[in-house]
Design an enzyme around this catalytic site. Structure first.
Site, PDB file in Angstrom:
ATOM      1  N   THR A 192       2.180  55.857   7.265  1.00  0.00           N
ATOM      2  CA  THR A 192       1.044  55.372   8.052  1.00  0.00           C
ATOM      3  C   THR A 192       0.755  53.910   7.735  1.00  0.00           C
ATOM      4  O   THR A 192       0.466  53.102   8.632  1.00  0.00           O
ATOM      5  CB  THR A 192      -0.198  56.229   7.761  1.00  0.00           C
ATOM      6  N   HIS A 194       3.153  51.682   9.511  1.00  0.00           N
ATOM      7  CA  HIS A 194       2.791  51.526  10.928  1.00  0.00           C
ATOM      8  C   HIS A 194       1.687  50.479  11.090  1.00  0.00           C
ATOM      9  O   HIS A 194       1.721  49.656  12.008  1.00  0.00           O
ATOM     10  CB  HIS A 194       2.331  52.857  11.516  1.00  0.00           C
TER      11      HIS A 194
END
Length: 342
Positions: free
Chosen positions: A40, A43
């Site tokens: 995450t 990203h």
């Protein structure tokens, strides 16, 4: 204090001076010791389409951590200054039907630490006491820093009984490798893991899987033959989010097989639902951890001798975060740790 911040709506992260967080009602103030880098976070660093809609800037990143409690708000019980803690990164409403029924992992109003609320990539962090997990037994700091992804692995691997079962894991990322190790430790007969990265398949072998299969050069059907399976796999753990991985898994399950899916696909894709129906296969989506049954299982597994050290392959000072993120993004690694004391 120093913190790693998504300061602008563009690719990149910035190490900045930001105010120390203020302790709110029912909260705990934690001095961060170490953090883990998650997909995450990668990203958010690249600021892809998901990150653009999920994260408002400026935002302190990070949700995988271990730290020491330095202060608790009045009325907080069972957490005290000096405690070594990690934290559940899903903050729930406490009021919806699922929360009131004790199914907090199913809360529809979940806020993610380091996404919807300032996170753990900082020298200090505040967290509701109800989200704090106190390490009551000795634990390696690097391992404690990755309790969040370890919990994803445990939640997935133990979604179905695995004692004496043959388990297929598709995707040898760090969470997939940990899930394979958990399944083996919990009593699975065979655990086969698939990937296209020789490096990560090697990590999986060091974690004790029965067979690490490179699907560029061999099929899952061939892997079944090597393991001597007559029918198919009893339990599948889909950790990659890849369409071909789920399709191949479904094609190689025994009748009545059960599949737990943690891998998050980038887009919709078709599968053979006729096979799912006629083979009576169960598909179960997994997101996060059960609060706090999964956390209890994690601690007990470590007490019982499960060794996660091989999956941790790098540690950097937080000041060298760019190099750490580059290594994590390169894929030739396991879990990467940021040290906030160095």
């Amino acid at each position: 204090m120093k913190a790693l911040v998504k300061a602008k709506e563009e690719a990149g992260l910035w190490l900045m001076d930001v105010p120390e967080p203020e302790l709110g009602p029912g909260e705990v103030l934690i001095k961060v010791l170490r953090t883990g880098i998650c997909g995450t976070d990668l990203h958010i660093r690249t600021y892809d389409a998901w990150a653009r809609q999920a994260v408002r800037t400026p935002r302190v990143l990070g949700h995988e951590f271990v730290g020491e409690v330095v202060e608790v708000a009045p009325g907080v019980q069972d957490v005290a200054a000096g405690d070594l803690v990690s934290g559940e990164g899903h903050l729930v409403c406490g009021k919806c039907r699922n929360c009131l029924a004790g199914r907090r992992h199913l809360c529809r109003s979940t806020i993610g630490l380091g996404i919807g609320r300032d996170g753990a990539f900082a020298e200090y962090l505040t967290l509701p006491a109800s989200n704090v997990w106190v390490h009551r037994v000795p634990v390696d700091l690097d391992v404690a820093a990755i309790f969040d992804p370890f919990g994803n692995a445990v939640h997935t691997a133990l979604s179905f009984p695995v004692v004496g079962e043959d388990v297929l894991v598709t995707g040898a990322g760090p969470i997939g490798i940990m899930a394979a190790a958990v399944a083996r430790h919990a009593g699975a007969r065979h655990v086969m893991i698939t990937d296209v990265s020789p490096y990560r398949l090697g990590l999986a072998e060091r974690m004790g899987v029965s067979l690490a299969l490179d699907v560029r050069t061999a099929t899952i059907e061939e892997g079944k033959r090597r393991l001597g399976l007559r029918e198919g796999f009893d339990v599948g753990l889909e950790m990659s989010g890849r369409p071909e991985a789920l399709r191949d898994m479904i094609a190689n399950m025994t009748h009545g097989g059960r599949i737990a899916m943690l891998g998050l696909p980038a887009e919709e894709f078709p599968i053979d639902f006729a096979r799912v129906v006629t083979s009576m296969i169960t598909l179960k989506g997994i997101y996060g951890r059960e609060m706090f049954e999964t956390w209890y299982s994690m601690s007990v597994l470590l007490e019982g001798g499960l060794n996660l050290r091989p999956v941790i392959t790098g540690r950097y000072s937080y000041r060298d975060f760019d190099a750490a993120f580059d290594e994590a993004a390169g894929g030739r690694c396991g879990k990467i740790i940021l040290d906030w004391t160095a």
